[in-house]
Design an enzyme around this catalytic site. Structure first.
Site, PDB file in Angstrom:
ATOM      1  CB  VAL A 174      -6.526 -14.909  -0.253  1.00  0.00           C
ATOM      2  CG1 VAL A 174      -6.904 -14.923   1.207  1.00  0.00           C
ATOM      3  CG2 VAL A 174      -7.413 -13.951  -1.035  1.00  0.00           C
ATOM      4  CE  LYS A 234      -8.546  -9.293   8.416  1.00  0.00           C
ATOM      5  NZ  LYS A 234      -8.900  -8.696   7.105  1.00  0.00           N
ATOM      6  CE  LYS A 238       0.324  -6.623   4.517  1.00  0.00           C
ATOM      7  NZ  LYS A 238       0.126  -5.989   3.204  1.00  0.00           N
ATOM      8  CB  ILE A 297      -0.931   0.014   1.229  1.00  0.00           C
ATOM      9  CG1 ILE A 297      -1.846  -1.221   1.217  1.00  0.00           C
ATOM     10  CG2 ILE A 297      -1.761   1.292   1.258  1.00  0.00           C
ATOM     11  CD1 ILE A 297      -2.746  -1.296   0.024  1.00  0.00           C
ATOM     12  CB  THR A 323     -10.434 -20.367   6.835  1.00  0.00           C
ATOM     13  OG1 THR A 323     -11.180 -19.281   6.294  1.00  0.00           O
ATOM     14  CG2 THR A 323      -8.958 -19.996   6.876  1.00  0.00           C
ATOM     15  NE  ARG A 378      -6.111 -17.914   8.787  1.00  0.00           N
ATOM     16  CZ  ARG A 378      -5.458 -17.198   7.887  1.00  0.00           C
ATOM     17  NH1 ARG A 378      -4.222 -17.537   7.557  1.00  0.00           N
ATOM     18  NH2 ARG A 378      -6.020 -16.144   7.327  1.00  0.00           N
TER      19      ARG A 378
END
Length: 605
Positions: free
Chosen positions: A450, A405, A363, A288, A467, A534
């Site tokens: 991912v 998050k 992160k 970023i 997951t 996870r």
């Protein structure tokens, strides 16, 4: 062949055609008996002179006839017609007579031979290349417009490309059942599967650069049902600016399938606070941070300070920016750790930046679950150091990079980023600096995302590990994320949390399936396995908590979360005691603090 040789060859050929046309027409008109009253030398000479004049005027000798089209045919028609008319006028002036029958038939013969000689060269080139022994994949072009024709021409004329176009499909009914560049337009997208089967298609190219993301996503879903490799033609702006060539057909990327249009910047408002300003970016070597630097460079700051902990990544972005066409400003590099408070204050005092973009952070969710003390050091203490240094040294605008998050966090990483937001919002009340935060969803292609992981797993033959089948995330591209940062700085009043409208969330398993197909495989070739959620992960992410939601947007694609009250004493207490807690206790404290603030002191004590 050199230009001079080519010019001489065309002049000789045209001269022979002019003389041949006159004498052949005379022979046909007078059954081989030349009428003495008709001075063929005068006819042929005047026609020859006028032809070369108009051939020069219309640049017939400078055209690349291997790419001849209707425009070239019109040019030939003009040159031949005007040369015959001029010859007639000269004949009248010299002999007071015009030989209409000879000139008319000569005009037709002349047009046929001149046009034929030119277009035969294109036919020869096309046949020559199509006769190449290299086996080429039968390719279907979606879109029979100008882009489709451009792609078809290039593919036909390229010796090195392994694709050969065989047909178009287009939903425009006026084009269907016609032939374009020798290829049939055989229907619309509704017949795609049947056409692919009937024509034994091995490759599909989407040649409609004007498609919206939503339209592209819809067409691509139709294409993947055929199980045929699908590619895209480059964007027109990239072709025009020379960044890519037409035959650089690219694969469809995951970012093309987000189903929404990219965020457009308000360039005037951004230019006002970046152009001719000193700008500092922390974490400038990251995914970023480096893209933020690229976007900033377009607005020509007076000085750009690249601050980062990793020397290799900082060196890489420095060299890239210095080689850029936009490099008309000073670039400074600083290798520093944001947890080193003295060093950060020294740098901020030395350069006195007008704008700071704070992108440095830990992160990775699973790693931070196992190392919560490091998450606090970097994400909380590091942010506190940079923000306080900015406030003390008169920075006008401070933009912190956060994450979705941080909303009702269930992970250490999310909790530390939420606390960092709290610090920034609190400092906004104590300083003249405008402090704001920007929340991202998952960024496609960034380090640790991912996409690189899935690509690596596909390259090894699978399986792809997801997951949970219901795991859902918001996604954005790296350029989108960086543009949002710049726009947030332009609209900052102080204390806000900016969030991109990222459209509908995407299931991770659907992203994995798309990536398998984009890589030329099917789900039978690459297996998808589920490893279980996870520690610290949520099935669904949020972009704003209920207490932050406001009724307005400052930009068509950007939401603004309102500032909330922050209990600074609790953050101070956390930073005093975190080194004395074990990792499990520390994780518990972080989650209580960011979800149930009233309980924090009980947990710490």
């Amino acid at each position: 062949m050199s230009f001079q040789k080519r010019l001489l060859s065309l002049v000789v050929v045209d001269s022979l055609i002019v003389f041949a046309s006159v004498y052949i027409c005379s022979f046909l008109l007078f059954s081989g008996c030349v009428v003495p009253k008709v001075p063929l030398t005068l006819v042929s000479t005047t026609l020859l002179v006028s032809h070369h004049l108009f051939a020069s005027r219309y640049r017939l000798y400078k055209r690349a006839w291997e790419y001849a089209s209707a425009d070239e045919m019109v040019t030939v028609l003009k040159a031949v017609t005007f040369s015959v008319i001029t010859a007639a006028i000269i004949q009248w002036i010299i002999g007071q007579q015009i030989y209409f029958r000879i000139l008319t038939t000569t005009w037709m013969m002349h047009l046929f031979l001149i046009g034929g000689s030119r277009f035969s060269w294109r036919i020869y080139k096309e046949k020559h290349f199509s006769g190449n022994k290299k086996v080429k994949k039968r390719t279907l072009i979606i879109g029979a417009g100008s882009a489709g024709m451009l792609a078809t021409r290039q593919l036909k004329n390229s010796k090195d490309c392994d694709l050969i176009p065989v047909a178009f499909i287009d939903d425009d009914k006026q084009k269907q059942n016609l032939e374009i560049l020798g290829l049939p337009v055989i229907g619309g997208l509704s017949r795609l599967k049947d056409i692919v089967r009937d024509l034994k298609i091995e490759n599909i190219i989407i040649a409609i650069p004007s498609l919206t993301k939503k339209e592209l996503h819809s067409i691509y879903l139709d294409c993947i049902k055929t199980k045929i490799n699908t590619q895209m033609m480059p964007m027109f702006e990239d072709l025009v600016t020379g960044k890519v060539s037409v035959n650089e057909i690219r694969n469809v990327e995951p970012g093309d399938l987000l189903g929404r249009e990219p965020v457009e910047l308000d360039t005037n408002s951004i230019s006002k606070y970046i152009t001719d300003s000193v700008v500092l970016v922390t974490g400038a070597g990251g995914s970023i941070g480096s893209e933020i630097c690229r976007q900033i460079s377009l607005f020509l700051p007076s000085k750009l300070i690249l601050l980062g902990h990793g020397e290799n990544s900082i060196y890489t972005i420095e060299m890239e920016l210095k080689s850029s066409l936009n490099h008309h400003f000073e670039i400074v590099t600083e290798i520093a750790d944001i947890t080193d408070r003295d060093k950060i204050f020294t740098i901020m005092n030395q350069y006195k930046p007008r704008v700071v973009f704070h992108a440095a952070a830990h992160k990775h969710v699973p790693l931070m679950e196992r190392n919560p003390e490091e998450a606090i050091k970097n994400n909380v203490i590091g942010t506190k150091n940079v923000a306080e240094a900015a406030g003390e040294n008169g920075v006008e605008t401070f933009v912190m990079i956060s994450t979705d998050k941080a909303v009702n966090p269930t992970s250490v990483m999310g909790a530390t980023k939420r606390i960092a937001e709290m610090i920034v919002q609190e400092l906004n009340h104590k300083s003249n600096t405008r402090f704001v935060a920007v929340r991202f969803g998952n960024v496609l292609g960034s380090r640790g995302s991912v996409i690189p992981l899935f690509k690596e797993q596909i390259s090894k033959g699978g399986p792809i590990t997801v997951t949970h089948p219901e795991m859902t995330r918001y996604f954005m591209t790296i350029p989108e994320a960086s543009r949002l940062v710049l726009q947030a700085g332009a609209n900052a009043q102080g204390g806000e949390i900016f969030v991109l409208d990222m459209g509908e969330p995407v299931k991770i398993v659907d992203l994995a399936k798309n990536l398998i197909r984009l890589s030329g495989y099917s789900e039978n070739d690459i297996e998808i396995t589920f490893s279980g959620i996870r520690a610290g992960e949520k099935l669904f992410e949020e972009i704003l908590s209920k207490t932050e939601v406001q009724d307005f947007q400052i930009h068509p694609k950007i939401f603004v979360g309102k500032s909330v009250n922050v209990e600074v004493t609790k953050i101070t207490k956390l930073l005093e005691v975190y080194n004395h807690l074990d990792r499990d206790e520390l994780k518990e404290v972080l989650l209580y603090m960011t979800n149930q603030p009233k309980e924090i002191m009980q947990v710490v004590i």
